[in-house]
Design a protein around this motif. Structure first.
Motif, PDB file in Angstrom:
ATOM      1  N   ALA A  65       0.818  -1.115  -0.089  1.00 31.90           N
ATOM      2  CA  ALA A  65      -0.207   0.080   0.078  1.00 31.90           C
ATOM      3  C   ALA A  65       0.773   1.139  -0.167  1.00 31.90           C
ATOM      4  O   ALA A  65       0.421   2.277  -0.682  1.00 31.90           O
ATOM      5  N   ILE A  66       1.931   1.378   0.743  1.00 30.39           N
ATOM      6  CA  ILE A  66       2.761   2.283   0.879  1.00 30.39           C
ATOM      7  C   ILE A  66       3.705   2.457  -0.489  1.00 30.39           C
ATOM      8  O   ILE A  66       3.867   3.656  -0.946  1.00 30.39           O
ATOM      9  N   CYS A  67       4.108   1.605  -0.958  1.00 23.37           N
ATOM     10  CA  CYS A  67       4.636   1.351  -2.224  1.00 23.37           C
ATOM     11  C   CYS A  67       3.907   2.185  -3.376  1.00 23.37           C
ATOM     12  O   CYS A  67       4.300   3.110  -4.211  1.00 23.37           O
ATOM     13  N   GLN A  68       2.468   1.705  -3.484  1.00 16.86           N
ATOM     14  CA  GLN A  68       1.756   2.353  -4.359  1.00 16.86           C
ATOM     15  C   GLN A  68       1.668   4.040  -4.119  1.00 16.86           C
ATOM     16  O   GLN A  68       1.428   4.701  -5.303  1.00 16.86           O
ATOM     17  N   ILE A  69       1.585   4.273  -2.868  1.00 19.91           N
ATOM     18  CA  ILE A  69       1.470   5.749  -2.922  1.00 19.91           C
ATOM     19  C   ILE A  69       2.719   6.339  -3.191  1.00 19.91           C
ATOM     20  O   ILE A  69       2.645   7.489  -3.993  1.00 19.91           O
ATOM     21  N   LEU A  70       4.083   5.769  -3.072  1.00 17.16           N
ATOM     22  CA  LEU A  70       5.389   6.420  -3.366  1.00 17.16           C
ATOM     23  C   LEU A  70       5.098   6.570  -4.652  1.00 17.16           C
ATOM     24  O   LEU A  70       5.848   7.301  -5.349  1.00 17.16           O
ATOM     25  N   THR A  71       4.769   5.380  -5.569  1.00 17.63           N
ATOM     26  CA  THR A  71       5.114   5.363  -6.939  1.00 17.63           C
ATOM     27  C   THR A  71       4.337   6.620  -7.573  1.00 17.63           C
ATOM     28  O   THR A  71       4.820   7.057  -8.469  1.00 17.63           O
ATOM     29  N   ARG A  72       3.236   6.953  -6.931  1.00 18.37           N
ATOM     30  CA  ARG A  72       2.305   8.119  -7.344  1.00 18.37           C
ATOM     31  C   ARG A  72       3.385   9.231  -7.193  1.00 18.37           C
ATOM     32  O   ARG A  72       3.273  10.262  -8.046  1.00 18.37           O
ATOM     33  N   PHE A  73       4.012   9.494  -6.240  1.00 17.33           N
ATOM     34  CA  PHE A  73       4.856  10.861  -5.817  1.00 17.33           C
ATOM     35  C   PHE A  73       6.141  10.772  -6.566  1.00 17.33           C
ATOM     36  O   PHE A  73       6.786  11.769  -6.832  1.00 17.33           O
ATOM     37  N   ALA A  74       6.849   9.446  -6.825  1.00 12.79           N
ATOM     38  CA  ALA A  74       8.008   9.406  -7.169  1.00 12.79           C
ATOM     39  C   ALA A  74       9.175  10.330  -6.750  1.00 12.79           C
ATOM     40  O   ALA A  74       9.551  11.171  -7.433  1.00 12.79           O
ATOM     41  N   PRO A  75       9.371  10.231  -5.516  1.00 14.86           N
ATOM     42  CA  PRO A  75      10.245  11.118  -4.382  1.00 14.86           C
ATOM     43  C   PRO A  75      11.524  10.936  -5.254  1.00 14.86           C
ATOM     44  O   PRO A  75      12.107   9.696  -5.645  1.00 14.86           O
ATOM     45  N   GLU A  76      12.537  11.927  -5.423  1.00 12.88           N
ATOM     46  CA  GLU A  76      14.030  11.673  -5.814  1.00 12.88           C
ATOM     47  C   GLU A  76      14.578  11.373  -4.603  1.00 12.88           C
ATOM     48  O   GLU A  76      15.667  10.428  -4.777  1.00 12.88           O
ATOM     49  N   LYS A  77      14.377  11.643  -3.482  1.00 10.49           N
ATOM     50  CA  LYS A  77      15.069  11.381  -2.191  1.00 10.49           C
ATOM     51  C   LYS A  77      14.208  11.097  -0.876  1.00 10.49           C
ATOM     52  O   LYS A  77      13.368  12.027  -0.706  1.00 10.49           O
ATOM     53  N   LEU A  78      14.348   9.866  -0.730  1.00 14.10           N
ATOM     54  CA  LEU A  78      13.361   9.296   0.391  1.00 14.10           C
ATOM     55  C   LEU A  78      14.129   8.829   1.704  1.00 14.10           C
ATOM     56  O   LEU A  78      15.109   8.284   1.316  1.00 14.10           O
ATOM     57  N   LEU A  79      13.660   9.070   2.729  1.00 17.65           N
ATOM     58  CA  LEU A  79      13.987   8.393   4.010  1.00 17.65           C
ATOM     59  C   LEU A  79      13.146   7.825   4.685  1.00 17.65           C
ATOM     60  O   LEU A  79      11.773   8.070   4.834  1.00 17.65           O
ATOM     61  N   ASP A  80      13.590   6.441   5.099  1.00 18.39           N
ATOM     62  CA  ASP A  80      12.793   5.783   5.998  1.00 18.39           C
ATOM     63  C   ASP A  80      12.997   5.740   7.364  1.00 18.39           C
ATOM     64  O   ASP A  80      14.184   5.279   7.626  1.00 18.39           O
ATOM     65  N   ILE A  81      12.232   6.252   8.299  1.00 17.34           N
ATOM     66  CA  ILE A  81      12.483   6.554   9.502  1.00 17.34           C
ATOM     67  C   ILE A  81      12.220   4.995  10.479  1.00 17.34           C
ATOM     68  O   ILE A  81      10.851   4.832  10.246  1.00 17.34           O
TER      69      ILE A  81
END
Length: 268
Positions: A73-89
């Motif tokens: 579910a979170i991967c689907q959201i991220l692919t919509r935004f396609a961020p260049e720089k991502l941090l997983d806290i």
């Protein structure tokens, strides 16, 4: 983009085996590839975060796919935004972070995973070399102001002002938290009166909530899987020996999941 020095907050320059700031503070890369940016004066205990035993339980449970719908579910959201720089806290041993990296292949320039647990980061870096991993405090993020397009935070604490500082205007924070009925059957083994998780929504000043997604599914777990689940939760500290033994003897322990995923947009 590089890290910030946790001691003087200057930019760290990457060398072959170290990160060094202009003031001469040096942080060596471990053989697994991660860097420890948690100075002793920032620790609240000798070995903060999850233990090796908890990490092994978490890896076994997650590798079996029991929480994959949450990651998907979170991967689907991220692919919509396609961020260049991502941090997983609070990335732990890297299960979710690696999933994000796979979903964003070709879309994202760099992905970082951060956790306060050294043993967790060692596990993660050894298995997922495609991600930049660091040991650091989620309350003192070692990144420049406005340097990140997206931050994911699953069951992890972080100061709202730190999120507002590192996420660029228009960027997003994605949070994963327990829904009201999350792991009710497991809680029922430990508490006489089982309470629902609070539905109160946290406050993130500087962000506007854009989307809320509630997902859940039933699990049927073998004894060792049920034990691993208990081991990776805060409930483990309250479980009496007979609870552990009862779970270990289970052949089909029924337990439900309930997650709330929220998307927050950085204002400005």
């Amino acid at each position: 983009m590089s890290y910030l020095c946790p001691l003087c907050h200057s930019s760290l320059a990457a060398e072959e085996k170290s990160f060094v700031c202009p003031q001469g503070h040096r942080f060596d890369k471990a053989k697994e590839g991660y860097v420890n940016l948690l100075p002793v004066q920032h620790k609240h205990s000798k070995d903060p975060g999850d233990s090796a035993e908890m990490m092994q339980a978490r890896r076994a449970f997650l590798d079996a796919g029991h929480y994959q719908p949450l990651r998907d579910a979170i991967c689907q959201i991220l692919t919509r935004f396609a961020p260049e720089k991502l941090l997983d806290i609070g990335c732990g041993e890297g299960y979710y972070t690696a999933g994000f990296a796979g979903a964003l292949t070709g879309l994202t320039e760099n992905i970082w995973g951060l956790d306060v647990s050294k043993v967790a980061i060692r596990y993660a870096a050894k298995r997922y070399p495609q991600v930049h991993f660091c040991v650091a405090s989620s309350h003192r993020l070692p990144f420049d102001d406005g340097s990140l397009d997206a931050v994911v935070r699953i069951f992890a604490p972080c100061k709202a002002e730190e999120l507002a500082r590192v996420v660029k205007p228009g960027g997003v924070v994605i949070t994963g938290t327990p829904g009201p009925r999350h792991l009710m059957q497991l809680k029922g083994l430990l508490y006489q009166d089982v309470l629902l998780h609070s539905e109160e929504v946290e406050s993130l000043p500087g962000f506007t909530q854009e989307q809320t997604l509630q997902i859940g599914w039933p699990m049927t777990l073998k004894g060792e899987e049920a034990v691993a689940l208990l081991q990776m939760t805060p409930f483990a500290w309250r479980a009496r020996p007979e609870i552990w033994e009862a779970l270990k003897a289970e052949t089909a322990f029924a337990c439900e999941t309930d997650f709330v995923v929220r998307v927050w947009r950085r204002e400005g």
